[in-house]
Design an enzyme around this catalytic site. Structure first.
Site, PDB file in Angstrom:
ATOM      1  N   PRO A   2      10.176   4.959  -8.183  1.00 57.05           N
ATOM      2  CA  PRO A   2       9.568   5.765  -7.124  1.00 57.05           C
ATOM      3  C   PRO A   2       8.228   6.314  -7.591  1.00 57.05           C
ATOM      4  O   PRO A   2       8.015   6.497  -8.783  1.00 57.05           O
ATOM      5  CB  PRO A   2      10.568   6.895  -6.914  1.00 57.05           C
ATOM      6  CG  PRO A   2      11.320   6.988  -8.178  1.00 57.05           C
ATOM      7  CD  PRO A   2      11.300   5.639  -8.817  1.00 57.05           C
ATOM      8  N   GLU A   3       7.342   6.553  -6.665  1.00 50.45           N
ATOM      9  CA  GLU A   3       6.045   7.110  -7.003  1.00 50.45           C
ATOM     10  C   GLU A   3       6.201   8.593  -7.318  1.00 50.45           C
ATOM     11  O   GLU A   3       7.150   9.230  -6.871  1.00 50.45           O
ATOM     12  CB  GLU A   3       5.087   6.938  -5.829  1.00 50.45           C
ATOM     13  CG  GLU A   3       5.059   5.538  -5.249  1.00 50.45           C
ATOM     14  CD  GLU A   3       4.293   4.547  -6.108  1.00 50.45           C
ATOM     15  OE1 GLU A   3       3.537   4.982  -7.000  1.00 50.45           O
ATOM     16  OE2 GLU A   3       4.440   3.334  -5.897  1.00 50.45           O
ATOM     17  N   LYS A  53       7.988  11.439 -13.339  1.00 48.87           N
ATOM     18  CA  LYS A  53       9.039  10.834 -12.537  1.00 48.87           C
ATOM     19  C   LYS A  53      10.403  11.449 -12.817  1.00 48.87           C
ATOM     20  O   LYS A  53      11.435  10.888 -12.479  1.00 48.87           O
ATOM     21  CB  LYS A  53       9.065   9.331 -12.770  1.00 48.87           C
ATOM     22  CG  LYS A  53       7.812   8.712 -12.187  1.00 48.87           C
ATOM     23  CD  LYS A  53       7.763   7.250 -12.332  1.00 48.87           C
ATOM     24  CE  LYS A  53       6.478   6.749 -11.657  1.00 48.87           C
ATOM     25  NZ  LYS A  53       6.300   5.338 -11.825  1.00 48.87           N
ATOM     26  N   CYS A 239      -8.532  -8.302   4.008  1.00 49.24           N
ATOM     27  CA  CYS A 239      -8.907  -7.100   3.253  1.00 49.24           C
ATOM     28  C   CYS A 239      -9.668  -6.157   4.175  1.00 49.24           C
ATOM     29  O   CYS A 239     -10.527  -6.583   4.943  1.00 49.24           O
ATOM     30  CB  CYS A 239      -9.783  -7.506   2.069  1.00 49.24           C
ATOM     31  SG  CYS A 239     -10.545  -6.126   1.209  1.00 49.24           S
ATOM     32  N   CYS A 242     -13.541  -6.418   2.792  1.00 50.00           N
ATOM     33  CA  CYS A 242     -14.387  -7.616   2.816  1.00 50.00           C
ATOM     34  C   CYS A 242     -13.808  -8.750   3.669  1.00 50.00           C
ATOM     35  O   CYS A 242     -14.465  -9.763   3.871  1.00 50.00           O
ATOM     36  CB  CYS A 242     -14.645  -8.115   1.396  1.00 50.00           C
ATOM     37  SG  CYS A 242     -13.207  -8.918   0.657  1.00 50.00           S
ATOM     38  N   CYS A 261      -7.091  -7.989  -3.563  1.00 45.98           N
ATOM     39  CA  CYS A 261      -8.024  -8.802  -2.792  1.00 45.98           C
ATOM     40  C   CYS A 261      -8.869  -9.609  -3.760  1.00 45.98           C
ATOM     41  O   CYS A 261      -9.621  -9.029  -4.552  1.00 45.98           O
ATOM     42  CB  CYS A 261      -8.924  -7.916  -1.932  1.00 45.98           C
ATOM     43  SG  CYS A 261     -10.269  -8.861  -1.197  1.00 45.98           S
ATOM     44  N   CYS A 264     -13.013  -8.825  -3.385  1.00 46.34           N
ATOM     45  CA  CYS A 264     -13.813  -7.660  -3.782  1.00 46.34           C
ATOM     46  C   CYS A 264     -13.240  -6.906  -4.978  1.00 46.34           C
ATOM     47  O   CYS A 264     -13.697  -5.814  -5.294  1.00 46.34           O
ATOM     48  CB  CYS A 264     -14.029  -6.723  -2.596  1.00 46.34           C
ATOM     49  SG  CYS A 264     -12.524  -6.043  -1.895  1.00 46.34           S
TER      50      CYS A 264
HETATM   51 ZN   LIG Z   1     -11.727  -7.399  -0.285  1.00 45.52          ZN
END
Ligand SMILES: [Zn+2]
Length: 266
Positions: A2-3, A53, A239, A242, A261, A264
């Site tokens: 978990p974050e 955490k 994205c 871009c 992505c 970029c």
């Molecule tokens: Zn991108």
């Protein structure tokens, strides 16, 4: 995993229910603790806090319950007698007070420690880096501390995406923010850590701290203006920066999925 913001939200939810209340019942399967260190009925819960955490529950008897949530772990809050939403055999911790029952399901690690006298640093989590989510540091301050730890602790050759998940550098970043932060900074996830400059490292960690903190009060996680996520879960979609199609692939020893992505992020 978990974050960090998930744990802070859990602590914020549990705190009003448990704080100052005497324990009525405590159960923990697979508890790691010496026999004399076990929360007992009558002990009063003095604090519930998130550190990285880990969720820490402090008792007045000078002991700290430490729960590390793995990928499937979650905290539920019920009224006594209320039906649980998950099977009881998956409960790893049950903390019952007069008005509430807090249940943690599926956490892989639950332990009890003797609380050191006086304020932090707290022994049980001393090996963790500075918390990106909470604490008294600004995002830039916490990033500076984490960059220094990264230089000291991380051997060359590891991919930057994996380093961001390293709790010794700075706890808080999980698999979602890993991809989001790298996209925000335009850095390719598979780049070797020694090819990431100190300035870029600082930007990554400060961005992580800002994203995590801005999501604390939100029901739906968001990292881009207008809401939603930049790349996580968006493989095959254009994205947002871009227009190149977002890709994903498994990465690292634990084969966690990374989204990025190719247009970029360099
Ligand atoms: Zn991108």
């Amino acid at each position: 995993m978990p974050e960090g913001d998930t744990i802070h939200k859990a602590a914020a939810r549990l705190r009003p229910a448990l704080l100052g209340a005497p324990l009525v019942r405590f159960e923990a399967r697979r508890l790691v603790a010496s026999p004399d260190l076990r929360p007992r009925p009558g002990m009063v819960i003095e604090d519930v806090e998130a550190v990285g955490k880990h969720l820490l529950v402090r008792f007045d008897a000078g002991m700290v319950l430490r729960v590390h949530l793995g990928m499937p772990g979650s905290w539920h809050l019920y009224r006594p007698g209320q039906r649980w939403q998950k099977p009881p055999h998956r409960a790893r911790v049950v903390l019952e007070v007069p008005d509430w029952v807090a249940v943690c399901f599926s956490a892989p690690t639950v332990s009890v420690h003797r609380a050191p006298s006086g304020p932090a640093p707290l022994q049980p989590v001393a090996h963790l880096g500075p918390d990106l989510v909470g604490g008294e540091h600004t995002p830039d301050e916490v990033a500076a501390l984490a960059v220094a730890r990264m230089a000291r602790l991380v051997p060359p050759g590891r991919a930057i995406a994996e380093v961001l998940l390293d709790q010794r550098v700075a706890p808080g970043v999980g698999n979602v923010y890993k991809s989001e932060v790298l996209w925000a900074c335009g850095i390719e996830p598979f780049r070797s850590v020694e090819d990431v400059t100190d300035h870029e490292r600082h930007e990554l960690l400060a961005t992580a701290a800002r994203q995590l903190r801005s999501n604390l009060g939100r029901a739906r996680r968001s990292t881009v203006p207008g809401g939603g996520l930049a790349v996580y879960g968006r493989a095959g979609s254009p994205c947002r920066r871009c227009g190149t199609l977002v890709r994903s692939r498994r990465q690292g020893e634990q084969a966690r999925r990374t989204f990025w992505c190719p247009g970029c992020q360099e």
